[in-house]
Structures are given as C-alpha cells and as structure tokens.
Design a protein around this motif. Structure first.
Motif, PDB file in Angstrom:
ATOM      1  N   LEU A  59       0.818  -1.211   0.000  1.00  0.00           N
ATOM      2  CA  LEU A  59       0.000   0.000   0.000  1.00  0.00           C
ATOM      3  C   LEU A  59       0.851   1.260   0.000  1.00  0.00           C
ATOM      4  O   LEU A  59       1.946   1.286   0.574  1.00  0.00           O
ATOM      5  N   CYS A  60       0.301   2.300  -0.642  1.00  0.00           N
ATOM      6  CA  CYS A  60       0.989   3.587  -0.687  1.00  0.00           C
ATOM      7  C   CYS A  60       1.092   4.173   0.717  1.00  0.00           C
ATOM      8  O   CYS A  60       0.099   4.295   1.426  1.00  0.00           O
ATOM      9  N   ARG A  61       2.306   4.536   1.112  1.00  0.00           N
ATOM     10  CA  ARG A  61       2.536   5.014   2.464  1.00  0.00           C
ATOM     11  C   ARG A  61       1.942   6.407   2.680  1.00  0.00           C
ATOM     12  O   ARG A  61       1.426   6.712   3.757  1.00  0.00           O
ATOM     13  N   PHE A  62       2.016   7.252   1.675  1.00  0.00           N
ATOM     14  CA  PHE A  62       1.457   8.607   1.819  1.00  0.00           C
ATOM     15  C   PHE A  62      -0.061   8.533   1.948  1.00  0.00           C
ATOM     16  O   PHE A  62      -0.660   9.231   2.760  1.00  0.00           O
ATOM     17  N   CYS A  63      -0.688   7.688   1.114  1.00  0.00           N
ATOM     18  CA  CYS A  63      -2.149   7.552   1.178  1.00  0.00           C
ATOM     19  C   CYS A  63      -2.560   6.976   2.533  1.00  0.00           C
ATOM     20  O   CYS A  63      -3.531   7.432   3.136  1.00  0.00           O
ATOM     21  N   GLN A  64      -1.821   5.997   3.021  1.00  0.00           N
ATOM     22  CA  GLN A  64      -2.132   5.417   4.324  1.00  0.00           C
ATOM     23  C   GLN A  64      -2.102   6.482   5.417  1.00  0.00           C
ATOM     24  O   GLN A  64      -2.940   6.509   6.303  1.00  0.00           O
ATOM     25  N   LEU A  98       4.895   3.867  -2.873  1.00  0.00           N
ATOM     26  CA  LEU A  98       3.932   4.943  -3.113  1.00  0.00           C
ATOM     27  C   LEU A  98       3.088   4.598  -4.329  1.00  0.00           C
ATOM     28  O   LEU A  98       3.525   3.831  -5.192  1.00  0.00           O
ATOM     29  N   CYS A  99       1.889   5.181  -4.393  1.00  0.00           N
ATOM     30  CA  CYS A  99       1.128   5.077  -5.629  1.00  0.00           C
ATOM     31  C   CYS A  99       1.714   6.091  -6.609  1.00  0.00           C
ATOM     32  O   CYS A  99       2.472   6.985  -6.220  1.00  0.00           O
ATOM     33  N   GLN A 100       1.350   5.961  -7.878  1.00  0.00           N
ATOM     34  CA  GLN A 100       1.997   6.832  -8.860  1.00  0.00           C
ATOM     35  C   GLN A 100       1.689   8.322  -8.648  1.00  0.00           C
ATOM     36  O   GLN A 100       2.610   9.135  -8.731  1.00  0.00           O
ATOM     37  N   PRO A 101       0.437   8.699  -8.350  1.00  0.00           N
ATOM     38  CA  PRO A 101       0.193  10.137  -8.114  1.00  0.00           C
ATOM     39  C   PRO A 101       1.030  10.684  -6.952  1.00  0.00           C
ATOM     40  O   PRO A 101       1.577  11.782  -7.048  1.00  0.00           O
ATOM     41  N   CYS A 102       1.136   9.920  -5.857  1.00  0.00           N
ATOM     42  CA  CYS A 102       1.936  10.389  -4.723  1.00  0.00           C
ATOM     43  C   CYS A 102       3.405  10.469  -5.112  1.00  0.00           C
ATOM     44  O   CYS A 102       4.111  11.398  -4.721  1.00  0.00           O
ATOM     45  N   HIS A 103       3.879   9.484  -5.877  1.00  0.00           N
ATOM     46  CA  HIS A 103       5.287   9.465  -6.256  1.00  0.00           C
ATOM     47  C   HIS A 103       5.606  10.627  -7.192  1.00  0.00           C
ATOM     48  O   HIS A 103       6.630  11.297  -7.040  1.00  0.00           O
TER      49      HIS A 103
END
Ligand SMILES: [Zn+2]
Length: 116
Positions: A59-64, A98-103
């Motif tokens: 899972l994306c860490r920023f989203c989490q 990370l997910c692509q938008p966050c990255h």
C-alpha cells in the motif's frame, strides 16, 4: 525547451507548460527508456528489490498516512542516491512504496528542492 511561449495564446501556453512538466517528471521513472535505465540505477537488481518491497508493503505510504488505502505501484528513494555504488540505492530502509500520483507529486517537490 526554448520555445517562445509568448507567441502562443495564454491558454495554450499553460497547457504546453503542464505537458512539459509531466514529461520531465515521467523521465525520472525510466519506464520507456530501457537503454539508460540500468545506467541510472534502475536495472535488474533494482527491479528485484522493488518487487520484494512492494510484496511486503503493497500500500501507498502517503495515502495510508491520510487514511486512504491505495495500492503502491512505485518505490520512492527517501534520500536520493548518488550513483550505482551508493548503498542508499537498494537499501530497503531508504525505500517507501507509493502510488503513482503520490510518487509523481513527491518527485516534483523533490525536483523543486524540497525535502521531507
Ligand atoms: Zn498515494
């Protein structure tokens, strides 16, 4: 890009600059440029580490952190590495999924000189 934006109507000019920055960010991921991706540190060993980390932490860490559950697709280097021999390149404690938008957002901020 030294094109004269002043010659382009304002609306198109904004569109052009948005496209240009997306392309700049995209090159950081080396998805389409296979010949130089290895030279820049994204070769076979990187892909292996990347798969392991994403398998362990999908899972994306920023989203989490924001309470969202989003599948991670990319690995971010928390501290950027300096060349192929830099241990930071494949150090799992230096990598976060990370997910692509966050990255892309994070890469853009990093390129602008911001650190987090
Ligand atoms: Zn995310």
């Amino acid at each position: 890009m030294t094109r004269r934006l002043s010659a382009i109507p304002a609306r198109l000019g904004r569109l052009a600059s948005r496209t240009a920055s997306a392309v700049t960010v995209g090159t950081g991921f080396a998805r389409t440029d296979r010949s130089s991706s290895t030279a820049r540190g994204y070769g076979q060993d990187w892909r292996r580490v990347r798969e392991q980390v994403l398998a362990d932490e999908p899972l994306c860490r920023f989203c989490q952190a924001k309470g969202r559950v989003t599948a991670a697709t990319d690995l971010d280097h928390i501290r950027s590495f300096q060349g192929l021999d830099d241990p930071l390149r494949l150090d799992r404690s230096n990598l976060r999924p990370l997910c692509q938008p966050c990255h892309m957002a994070r890469t853009a901020r990093q390129a602008a000189g911001a650190y987090e």
